[in-house]
Design a protein around this motif. Structure first.
Motif, PDB file in Angstrom:
ATOM      1  N   ILE A 134       0.828  -1.207   0.000  1.00 41.17           N
ATOM      2  CA  ILE A 134       0.000   0.000   0.000  1.00 41.17           C
ATOM      3  C   ILE A 134       0.856   1.248   0.000  1.00 41.17           C
ATOM      4  CG2 ILE A 134      -1.748   1.268   1.320  1.00 41.17           C
ATOM      5  CD1 ILE A 134      -2.861  -1.381   2.257  1.00 41.17           C
ATOM      6  N   GLY A 135       2.045   1.186   0.600  1.00 43.15           N
ATOM      7  CA  GLY A 135       2.953   2.325   0.562  1.00 43.15           C
ATOM      8  C   GLY A 135       3.037   3.110   1.850  1.00 43.15           C
ATOM      9  N   TYR A 136       2.846   2.442   2.994  1.00 42.17           N
ATOM     10  CA  TYR A 136       2.969   3.132   4.269  1.00 42.17           C
ATOM     11  C   TYR A 136       4.447   3.313   4.618  1.00 42.17           C
ATOM     12  CZ  TYR A 136      -1.922   1.791   4.697  1.00 42.17           C
ATOM     13  OH  TYR A 136      -3.262   1.607   4.478  1.00 42.17           O
ATOM     14  N   ALA A 137       4.713   4.288   5.493  1.00 38.22           N
ATOM     15  CA  ALA A 137       6.086   4.599   5.874  1.00 38.22           C
ATOM     16  C   ALA A 137       6.631   3.529   6.817  1.00 38.22           C
ATOM     17  CB  ALA A 137       6.141   5.975   6.545  1.00 38.22           C
ATOM     18  N   TRP A 138       7.900   3.134   6.562  1.00 36.79           N
ATOM     19  CA  TRP A 138       8.537   2.127   7.411  1.00 36.79           C
ATOM     20  C   TRP A 138       9.241   2.806   8.577  1.00 36.79           C
ATOM     21  CZ3 TRP A 138       7.734  -2.903   7.545  1.00 36.79           C
ATOM     22  CH2 TRP A 138       7.191  -3.526   6.428  1.00 36.79           C
ATOM     23  N   THR A 139       8.462   3.340   9.478  1.00 31.73           N
ATOM     24  CA  THR A 139       8.990   3.870  10.733  1.00 31.73           C
ATOM     25  C   THR A 139       8.393   3.045  11.871  1.00 31.73           C
ATOM     26  OG1 THR A 139       7.194   5.486  10.988  1.00 31.73           O
ATOM     27  CG2 THR A 139       9.157   6.187   9.755  1.00 31.73           C
ATOM     28  N   ALA A 140       9.152   2.931  12.963  1.00 36.81           N
ATOM     29  CA  ALA A 140       8.715   2.078  14.064  1.00 36.81           C
ATOM     30  C   ALA A 140       7.387   2.535  14.647  1.00 36.81           C
ATOM     31  CB  ALA A 140       9.795   2.052  15.154  1.00 36.81           C
ATOM     32  N   ALA A 141       7.240   3.851  14.835  1.00 36.31           N
ATOM     33  CA  ALA A 141       6.016   4.376  15.445  1.00 36.31           C
ATOM     34  C   ALA A 141       4.796   4.070  14.577  1.00 36.31           C
ATOM     35  CB  ALA A 141       6.147   5.876  15.670  1.00 36.31           C
ATOM     36  N   LYS A 142       4.890   4.367  13.278  1.00 41.68           N
ATOM     37  CA  LYS A 142       3.757   4.143  12.388  1.00 41.68           C
ATOM     38  C   LYS A 142       3.453   2.662  12.238  1.00 41.68           C
ATOM     39  CE  LYS A 142       4.133   8.411   9.735  1.00 41.68           C
ATOM     40  NZ  LYS A 142       4.225   9.030   8.402  1.00 41.68           N
ATOM     41  N   PHE A 143       4.494   1.833  12.214  1.00 39.86           N
ATOM     42  CA  PHE A 143       4.286   0.394  12.062  1.00 39.86           C
ATOM     43  C   PHE A 143       3.529  -0.183  13.258  1.00 39.86           C
ATOM     44  CE2 PHE A 143       5.509  -4.036  12.606  1.00 39.86           C
ATOM     45  CZ  PHE A 143       5.303  -4.552  11.342  1.00 39.86           C
ATOM     46  N   PHE A 144       3.978   0.161  14.465  1.00 39.47           N
ATOM     47  CA  PHE A 144       3.339  -0.407  15.650  1.00 39.47           C
ATOM     48  C   PHE A 144       1.964   0.211  15.915  1.00 39.47           C
ATOM     49  CE2 PHE A 144       7.760  -1.658  16.576  1.00 39.47           C
ATOM     50  CZ  PHE A 144       7.546  -3.001  16.799  1.00 39.47           C
ATOM     51  N   ASN A 216      -9.826   7.030  12.680  1.00 38.00           N
ATOM     52  CA  ASN A 216      -9.234   8.160  13.391  1.00 38.00           C
ATOM     53  C   ASN A 216      -7.792   7.856  13.769  1.00 38.00           C
ATOM     54  OD1 ASN A 216      -8.667  10.319  15.192  1.00 38.00           O
ATOM     55  ND2 ASN A 216     -10.833  10.498  15.678  1.00 38.00           N
ATOM     56  N   VAL A 217      -7.563   6.671  14.334  1.00 37.84           N
ATOM     57  CA  VAL A 217      -6.208   6.288  14.722  1.00 37.84           C
ATOM     58  C   VAL A 217      -5.345   6.023  13.489  1.00 37.84           C
ATOM     59  CG1 VAL A 217      -4.815   4.625  16.006  1.00 37.84           C
ATOM     60  CG2 VAL A 217      -7.035   5.339  16.895  1.00 37.84           C
ATOM     61  N   PHE A 218      -5.901   5.338  12.491  1.00 37.84           N
ATOM     62  CA  PHE A 218      -5.161   5.043  11.269  1.00 37.84           C
ATOM     63  C   PHE A 218      -4.676   6.323  10.584  1.00 37.84           C
ATOM     64  CE2 PHE A 218      -6.706   0.551  10.125  1.00 37.84           C
ATOM     65  CZ  PHE A 218      -5.470   0.030  10.444  1.00 37.84           C
ATOM     66  N   PHE A 219      -5.606   7.205  10.250  1.00 35.34           N
ATOM     67  CA  PHE A 219      -5.271   8.394   9.480  1.00 35.34           C
ATOM     68  C   PHE A 219      -4.367   9.336  10.266  1.00 35.34           C
ATOM     69  CE2 PHE A 219      -9.144   8.415   6.385  1.00 35.34           C
ATOM     70  CZ  PHE A 219      -8.847   7.105   6.050  1.00 35.34           C
ATOM     71  N   THR A 220      -4.621   9.444  11.580  1.00 35.82           N
ATOM     72  CA  THR A 220      -3.821  10.357  12.388  1.00 35.82           C
ATOM     73  C   THR A 220      -2.392   9.872  12.528  1.00 35.82           C
ATOM     74  OG1 THR A 220      -5.797  11.014  13.639  1.00 35.82           O
ATOM     75  CG2 THR A 220      -3.667  11.520  14.612  1.00 35.82           C
ATOM     76  N   THR A 221      -2.207   8.591  12.810  1.00 34.11           N
ATOM     77  CA  THR A 221      -0.851   8.077  13.003  1.00 34.11           C
ATOM     78  C   THR A 221      -0.068   7.998  11.703  1.00 34.11           C
ATOM     79  OG1 THR A 221      -1.725   5.812  12.878  1.00 34.11           O
ATOM     80  CG2 THR A 221      -1.445   6.778  15.062  1.00 34.11           C
ATOM     81  N   GLN A 222      -0.745   7.760  10.592  1.00 30.71           N
ATOM     82  CA  GLN A 222      -0.038   7.642   9.317  1.00 30.71           C
ATOM     83  C   GLN A 222       0.209   8.996   8.646  1.00 30.71           C
ATOM     84  OE1 GLN A 222       1.283   4.947   7.670  1.00 30.71           O
ATOM     85  NE2 GLN A 222       0.843   3.697   9.470  1.00 30.71           N
ATOM     86  N   PHE A 223      -0.757   9.915   8.753  1.00 27.92           N
ATOM     87  CA  PHE A 223      -0.642  11.178   8.015  1.00 27.92           C
ATOM     88  C   PHE A 223      -0.892  12.424   8.863  1.00 27.92           C
ATOM     89  CE2 PHE A 223      -2.058   7.906   4.994  1.00 27.92           C
ATOM     90  CZ  PHE A 223      -1.020   7.965   4.083  1.00 27.92           C
ATOM     91  N   GLY A 224      -1.332  12.247  10.089  1.00 30.21           N
ATOM     92  CA  GLY A 224      -1.686  13.407  10.908  1.00 30.21           C
ATOM     93  C   GLY A 224      -0.523  14.211  11.424  1.00 30.21           C
TER      94      GLY A 224
END
Length: 285
Positions: A134-144, A216-224
């Motif tokens: 999908i193309g999400y960022a490979w950072t520890a915070a966003k992954f967990f 809310n959690v998905f969008f905020t943690t990935q792009f917020g």
């Protein structure tokens, strides 16, 4: 930018074929006469649309895969719980007499707890396949954060199916009620119709919808928190984080609350399942 806005381009005549007018307006001779590059104009005008479309594509994949996985888990769980409930009915009397009611309550708790490792394994497999695709960022915070959100979401969908079965006399009625729940989730999740566009008399459905807290959690943690990455949407340039806040009304200052509410749903559904399965009896013989 439209071609009609370029000085020197003749206006289309009434009842004139638009295709013919477009060919004439973008001809090589017209380019030479005006000294413009129509291909470059098109690329510039479409670049912002591509950025906007890319963002909505990622958000749509996030929404679609989560909802599909949740519904699939819920529907798959209900037939097994229906069969297990029949076994509980047959053994309830014997267990209460021979082993005591505590044993029955312990078996109910175990039936809910055994879903946790299954969900965890499913999410790990899913994430290592879907997360990079999908193309999400490979950072520890966003992954967990993604792992946590998917875990709570699939868990409350599974416990929802268990709760529906425990509330109804048969699997058919449970499936009908679950389908109604899916429809409400789809409409009131805040993706198809953002929260700011939901009528005030229906906004309470948005706030009690588990899927709205998931997004809310998905969008905020990935792009917020993307304050340094700009995107042009709806004709204006703004940071991605600002767009998520202004369009979806997902605010990062509310992330702790959203995370707690998201974790509360599987606990509530599992508790209701345990209570219903131990107190309600739809057996007629």
């Amino acid at each position: 930018m439209s071609f009609e806005a370029i000085p020197g381009i003749p206006q289309i005549k009434e009842n004139y074929n638009p295709s013919t007018w477009m060919l004439e307006a973008t001809s090589t001779s017209m380019e030479a006469q005006l000294g413009v590059d129509f291909a470059q104009i098109y690329r510039n005008s479409s670049s912002s649309k591509n950025d906007q479309q890319s963002l909505f594509t990622i958000l749509g994949c996030m929404y679609g895969t989560t909802l599909f996985a949740g519904i699939n888990n819920c529907q798959s769980m209900m037939p097994f719980i229906s069969i297990e409930r029949s076994v509980v009915y047959r053994e309830r009397f014997a267990e209460c007499i021979l082993l005591g009611p505590t044993h029955l309550h312990r078996s109910i708790i175990n039936s809910a707890a055994m879903e946790i490792p299954y969900v965890f394994v499913q999410i790990v497999v899913f994430m290592f396949i879907a997360y990079p695709m999908i193309g999400y960022a490979w950072t520890a915070a966003k992954f967990f954060w993604f792992l946590y959100t998917m875990f709570c979401t699939l868990l409350y969908f599974i416990y929802l199916g268990m709760m529906m079965v425990s509330l109804t006399p048969n699997i058919h009625l449970a499936s009908i009620l679950a389908s109604m729940f899916y429809t409400i989730q789809n409409l009131m999740s805040g993706f198809i119709v953002p929260a700011l566009q939901i009528p005030k008399w229906w906004i309470w459905l948005y706030y009690i919808s588990p899927m709205s807290w998931t997004l809310n959690v998905f969008f905020t943690t990935q792009f917020g928190y993307e304050d340094n990455k700009n995107i042009e949407v709806f004709g204006e340039t703004k940071p991605v984080a600002t767009f998520v806040r202004d369009y979806f009304d997902f605010r990062r200052e509310l992330l702790p609350l959203a995370a707690v509410v998201l974790a509360a749903y599987p606990i509530i559904f599992a508790t209701l399942f345990g209570y219903n399965i131990s107190k309600l009896n739809f057996q007629r013989r």
